[in-house]
Each structure stands twice: as C-alpha cells, then as structure tokens.
Design a protein around this motif. Structure first.
Motif, PDB file in Angstrom:
ATOM      1  N   ARG A 131       0.767  -1.301   0.216  1.00  0.00           N
ATOM      2  CA  ARG A 131       0.039  -0.006  -0.164  1.00  0.00           C
ATOM      3  C   ARG A 131       1.045   1.373  -0.190  1.00  0.00           C
ATOM      4  O   ARG A 131       0.607   2.532  -1.070  1.00  0.00           O
ATOM      5  N   PHE A 132       1.723   1.595   0.644  1.00  0.00           N
ATOM      6  CA  PHE A 132       2.953   2.330   1.087  1.00  0.00           C
ATOM      7  C   PHE A 132       4.407   2.047   0.605  1.00  0.00           C
ATOM      8  O   PHE A 132       5.250   1.674   1.207  1.00  0.00           O
ATOM      9  N   PRO A 133       4.802   2.007  -0.714  1.00  0.00           N
ATOM     10  CA  PRO A 133       6.209   1.855  -0.959  1.00  0.00           C
ATOM     11  C   PRO A 133       6.756   1.934  -0.705  1.00  0.00           C
ATOM     12  O   PRO A 133       6.634   3.976  -0.770  1.00  0.00           O
ATOM     13  N   GLU A 134       8.180   2.499  -0.682  1.00  0.00           N
ATOM     14  CA  GLU A 134       9.010   2.751   0.349  1.00  0.00           C
ATOM     15  C   GLU A 134       9.596   3.483  -2.412  1.00  0.00           C
ATOM     16  O   GLU A 134       9.010   3.368  -2.781  1.00  0.00           O
ATOM     17  N   ARG A 135       9.268   5.034  -1.856  1.00  0.00           N
ATOM     18  CA  ARG A 135       9.843   5.906  -3.123  1.00  0.00           C
ATOM     19  C   ARG A 135      12.067   6.470  -2.607  1.00  0.00           C
ATOM     20  O   ARG A 135      12.571   7.432  -1.592  1.00  0.00           O
ATOM     21  N   ASP A 136      12.028   6.187  -4.161  1.00  0.00           N
ATOM     22  CA  ASP A 136      13.346   6.313  -3.938  1.00  0.00           C
ATOM     23  C   ASP A 136      13.837   8.189  -4.028  1.00  0.00           C
ATOM     24  O   ASP A 136      14.898   7.789  -3.853  1.00  0.00           O
ATOM     25  N   GLU A 137      13.429   9.255  -4.227  1.00  0.00           N
ATOM     26  CA  GLU A 137      13.084  10.472  -4.143  1.00  0.00           C
ATOM     27  C   GLU A 137      13.168  10.542  -2.782  1.00  0.00           C
ATOM     28  O   GLU A 137      13.876  11.625  -1.923  1.00  0.00           O
ATOM     29  N   ASP A 138      13.043   9.800  -1.392  1.00  0.00           N
ATOM     30  CA  ASP A 138      12.402  10.385   0.053  1.00  0.00           C
ATOM     31  C   ASP A 138      14.005  10.349   0.493  1.00  0.00           C
ATOM     32  O   ASP A 138      14.652  10.481   0.863  1.00  0.00           O
ATOM     33  N   LEU A 139      14.854   9.403  -0.138  1.00  0.00           N
ATOM     34  CA  LEU A 139      16.222   8.838   0.659  1.00  0.00           C
ATOM     35  C   LEU A 139      17.335  10.027   0.243  1.00  0.00           C
ATOM     36  O   LEU A 139      17.734  10.087  -0.961  1.00  0.00           O
ATOM     37  N   PRO A 140      17.826  10.473   1.519  1.00  0.00           N
ATOM     38  CA  PRO A 140      19.056  11.482   0.820  1.00  0.00           C
ATOM     39  C   PRO A 140      20.261  10.674   1.026  1.00  0.00           C
ATOM     40  O   PRO A 140      20.415   9.609   0.489  1.00  0.00           O
ATOM     41  N   SER A 141      21.216  11.741   0.029  1.00  0.00           N
ATOM     42  CA  SER A 141      22.553  11.152  -0.512  1.00  0.00           C
ATOM     43  C   SER A 141      22.951  10.174   0.199  1.00  0.00           C
ATOM     44  O   SER A 141      24.000  10.870   1.167  1.00  0.00           O
ATOM     45  N   TYR A 142      23.485   8.866   0.375  1.00  0.00           N
ATOM     46  CA  TYR A 142      24.370   8.383   1.149  1.00  0.00           C
ATOM     47  C   TYR A 142      25.320   7.735   0.488  1.00  0.00           C
ATOM     48  O   TYR A 142      25.008   7.544  -1.159  1.00  0.00           O
ATOM     49  N   GLY A 143      26.815   7.252   0.941  1.00  0.00           N
ATOM     50  CA  GLY A 143      27.720   6.792  -0.074  1.00  0.00           C
ATOM     51  C   GLY A 143      27.349   5.089  -0.058  1.00  0.00           C
ATOM     52  O   GLY A 143      26.036   4.796   0.800  1.00  0.00           O
ATOM     53  N   CYS A 144      27.878   4.168  -0.746  1.00  0.00           N
ATOM     54  CA  CYS A 144      27.664   3.287  -0.769  1.00  0.00           C
ATOM     55  C   CYS A 144      28.460   2.297   0.351  1.00  0.00           C
ATOM     56  O   CYS A 144      27.222   1.554   0.988  1.00  0.00           O
ATOM     57  N   CYS A 145      29.166   2.896   1.900  1.00  0.00           N
ATOM     58  CA  CYS A 145      29.430   1.953   2.891  1.00  0.00           C
ATOM     59  C   CYS A 145      27.521   2.219   3.759  1.00  0.00           C
ATOM     60  O   CYS A 145      27.618   1.095   4.100  1.00  0.00           O
ATOM     61  N   ASP A 146      27.064   3.226   3.549  1.00  0.00           N
ATOM     62  CA  ASP A 146      26.731   3.577   3.960  1.00  0.00           C
ATOM     63  C   ASP A 146      25.036   3.123   3.679  1.00  0.00           C
ATOM     64  O   ASP A 146      23.963   2.297   4.698  1.00  0.00           O
ATOM     65  N   MET A 147      25.210   2.734   2.247  1.00  0.00           N
ATOM     66  CA  MET A 147      23.747   2.027   1.806  1.00  0.00           C
ATOM     67  C   MET A 147      23.724   0.667   2.386  1.00  0.00           C
ATOM     68  O   MET A 147      22.788   0.451   2.848  1.00  0.00           O
ATOM     69  N   PHE A 148      24.955   0.086   1.954  1.00  0.00           N
ATOM     70  CA  PHE A 148      25.389  -1.469   2.476  1.00  0.00           C
ATOM     71  C   PHE A 148      24.989  -1.516   3.768  1.00  0.00           C
ATOM     72  O   PHE A 148      23.758  -2.585   4.360  1.00  0.00           O
ATOM     73  N   GLY A 149      25.234  -0.818   5.107  1.00  0.00           N
ATOM     74  CA  GLY A 149      23.818  -0.577   6.434  1.00  0.00           C
ATOM     75  C   GLY A 149      23.235  -0.309   6.076  1.00  0.00           C
ATOM     76  O   GLY A 149      22.941  -1.081   7.052  1.00  0.00           O
ATOM     77  N   LEU A 150      22.964   0.267   5.995  1.00  0.00           N
ATOM     78  CA  LEU A 150      21.189   0.484   5.802  1.00  0.00           C
ATOM     79  C   LEU A 150      20.308  -0.898   5.693  1.00  0.00           C
ATOM     80  O   LEU A 150      19.407  -1.148   5.803  1.00  0.00           O
ATOM     81  N   CYS A 151      20.686  -1.409   4.273  1.00  0.00           N
ATOM     82  CA  CYS A 151      20.426  -2.713   4.208  1.00  0.00           C
ATOM     83  C   CYS A 151      20.523  -3.494   4.456  1.00  0.00           C
ATOM     84  O   CYS A 151      18.732  -4.961   4.731  1.00  0.00           O
ATOM     85  N   LEU A 152      21.141  -3.642   5.325  1.00  0.00           N
ATOM     86  CA  LEU A 152      21.585  -4.969   6.526  1.00  0.00           C
ATOM     87  C   LEU A 152      20.591  -4.697   7.813  1.00  0.00           C
ATOM     88  O   LEU A 152      20.351  -5.296   8.310  1.00  0.00           O
ATOM     89  N   LEU A 153      20.238  -2.903   8.220  1.00  0.00           N
ATOM     90  CA  LEU A 153      19.558  -3.136   8.792  1.00  0.00           C
ATOM     91  C   LEU A 153      18.445  -3.327   9.055  1.00  0.00           C
ATOM     92  O   LEU A 153      17.853  -4.327   9.604  1.00  0.00           O
ATOM     93  N   GLU A 154      18.019  -3.170   7.332  1.00  0.00           N
ATOM     94  CA  GLU A 154      16.920  -3.130   7.187  1.00  0.00           C
ATOM     95  C   GLU A 154      16.211  -4.740   6.930  1.00  0.00           C
ATOM     96  O   GLU A 154      14.955  -5.698   7.518  1.00  0.00           O
ATOM     97  N   VAL A 155      17.166  -6.102   6.270  1.00  0.00           N
ATOM     98  CA  VAL A 155      17.087  -6.929   6.796  1.00  0.00           C
ATOM     99  C   VAL A 155      17.486  -7.465   7.690  1.00  0.00           C
ATOM    100  O   VAL A 155      16.032  -8.447   8.125  1.00  0.00           O
ATOM    101  N   GLY A 156      17.832  -6.560   8.969  1.00  0.00           N
ATOM    102  CA  GLY A 156      18.096  -7.745   9.725  1.00  0.00           C
ATOM    103  C   GLY A 156      16.125  -7.468  11.021  1.00  0.00           C
ATOM    104  O   GLY A 156      16.223  -7.621  12.024  1.00  0.00           O
TER     105      GLY A 156
END
Length: 229
Positions: A108-133
């Motif tokens: 119903r309420f999908p994530e929107r790419d435009e909402d995510l501020p500019s992160y570096g690759c390492c930060d994005m990887f960490g946030l993806c791991l946090l989401e999975v966990g």
C-alpha cells in the motif's frame, strides 16, 4: 472505578485536522499530520530512539540525514498512511511517537527512491543490512508495532503506555486478534511491554548473535505478542 482513558473527537489546538484518539491526564494521542513540524519531530524522536542501530549501520554524522529521510517519506501520502503514525503530546508539547503496520502495508505504501537522502555506498550497504535484520512479516489479523519512541524529556511520564494503549485500540478497530513487536533482549523496554500484557514468544539471532550484531548492532531479539481478544 471510572475508565481513566477518555476517547474524544475534539481537535487539538493548532492541529484542527487531527482529532484526539486517546487522552489520559496531560497525555493525548493523535495521528501524524503533514505539517513540517510534525514530520521533523517524528524524524528526531525516531532517530533518537534508534540512534545506536543507525550509528552502527552508518555513522554518527549521518543521523541528520535519517531525520531528513523521515521528513521526506511522510510527505504527500494518502490519508490512510497517516493513520499508521501516532503522535503523543504532553501538555500540548510533542513527546513521543509510535508507528503501526498491518498486513499488506508494504504494498500500500511503497518506499520512494526520491525520499532517501544522498548516502555513500558503505552507508547504503549498512542500511540495507539493518533493514534485513529488522524486517518483520505481518500476517493477516495481526498488528505490528514497527517503532515506538519517547523523547528523553518525557520518559517516565506514562507517554509510552498511552501510545501502546492507542495502538491496541487501533488494532482492535481494524479487526486484529493480536499485536506484536520485536525488541532487543538488552532493551529495558521489555518490562513496559510485559506490563502492557505482551508475552515473550521466542528469541531470535543468527550465527550465535554474530550476524545479528553485524546487521543491527544487537545480538538477540525477542518476539513479544499481546492477545487482543
């Protein structure tokens, strides 16, 4: 004994579009509005409550970006979206927030790419791991307490309890038979949940807690659930 909780449809001062959902003494709860003040508060209180996990996933200097993410992701959404967000006020001052999720909400309420501020690759990887966990599957007939946080200034004043009471009422209104959450076994908030009627169902970790820690900064989580029938 009279019920200490009073449900009312009177609007809060300064927020005419959002009626009070639950009131107890100085604490009132309403839904999130699209106002910049509400959205900024939500970001700040959530980041404050989950600071350790966010810092573990990214770094301390990225905390303001996470506040900005909450601000962006709660702008321009359909009305039902804002019913998932509860804002508590203490004597008229924003004091805490709770986020509820129901079966099918990710569609119903999908994530929107435009909402995510500019992160570096390492930060994005960490946030993806946090989401999975921290991801939780939400079955039909159950409500999920995705986030709950109270500003440090208002802790110990019953704000968390009233937020959870409001969450129960919302879940019952939507026909749910139970409400559940995941919490770190190192988090003292478990005692609050127990007093609210939540029961420990299981504990979960990956690879003796090593993988869990890599993903979330915590070694073990407890599944707690409350029967609403």
């Amino acid at each position: 004994m009279a019920d200490p909780f009073v449900t009312t449809q009177q609007p809060l001062a300064g927020d005419q579009k959002n009626p009070v959902l639950l009131s107890s003494g100085p604490v009132t709860v309403r839904n999130l509005s699209q106002s910049p003040e509400d959205r900024t508060f939500l970001g700040e209180v959530m980041v404050d409550g989950f600071e350790g996990k966010i810092v573990h996933a990214t770094s301390r200097n990225k905390l303001p970006l996470m506040v900005k993410y909450y601000e962006n992701s709660t702008r321009g959404r359909p009305p039902l979206f804002y019913e998932r967000y509860l804002i508590a006020e203490y004597n008229g001052e924003r004091a805490g927030a709770c986020v509820l999720r129901y079966h099918g909400d990710s569609e119903r309420f999908p994530e929107r790419d435009e909402d995510l501020p500019s992160y570096g690759c390492c930060d994005m990887f960490g946030l993806c791991l946090l989401e999975v966990g921290t991801h939780a599957d939400i079955p039909e007939g159950k409500a999920y307490v995705d986030h709950i946080s109270v500003s440090s200034k208002f802790r110990g004043k019953g704000v968390g309890k009233i937020l959870l009471d409001t969450a129960d009422a919302d879940a019952k209104k939507r026909g749910c038979k139970s409400i559940f959450l995941w919490v770190s076994t190192a988090n003292r908030a478990q005692h609050l949940y127990e007093r609210q009627g939540y029961v420990l169902k299981e504990t979960k970790s990956w690879c003796c807690g090593c993988c869990t820690y890599c993903m979330t900064g915590e070694k073990e989580f407890a599944l707690m659930e409350k029967d609403l029938q």
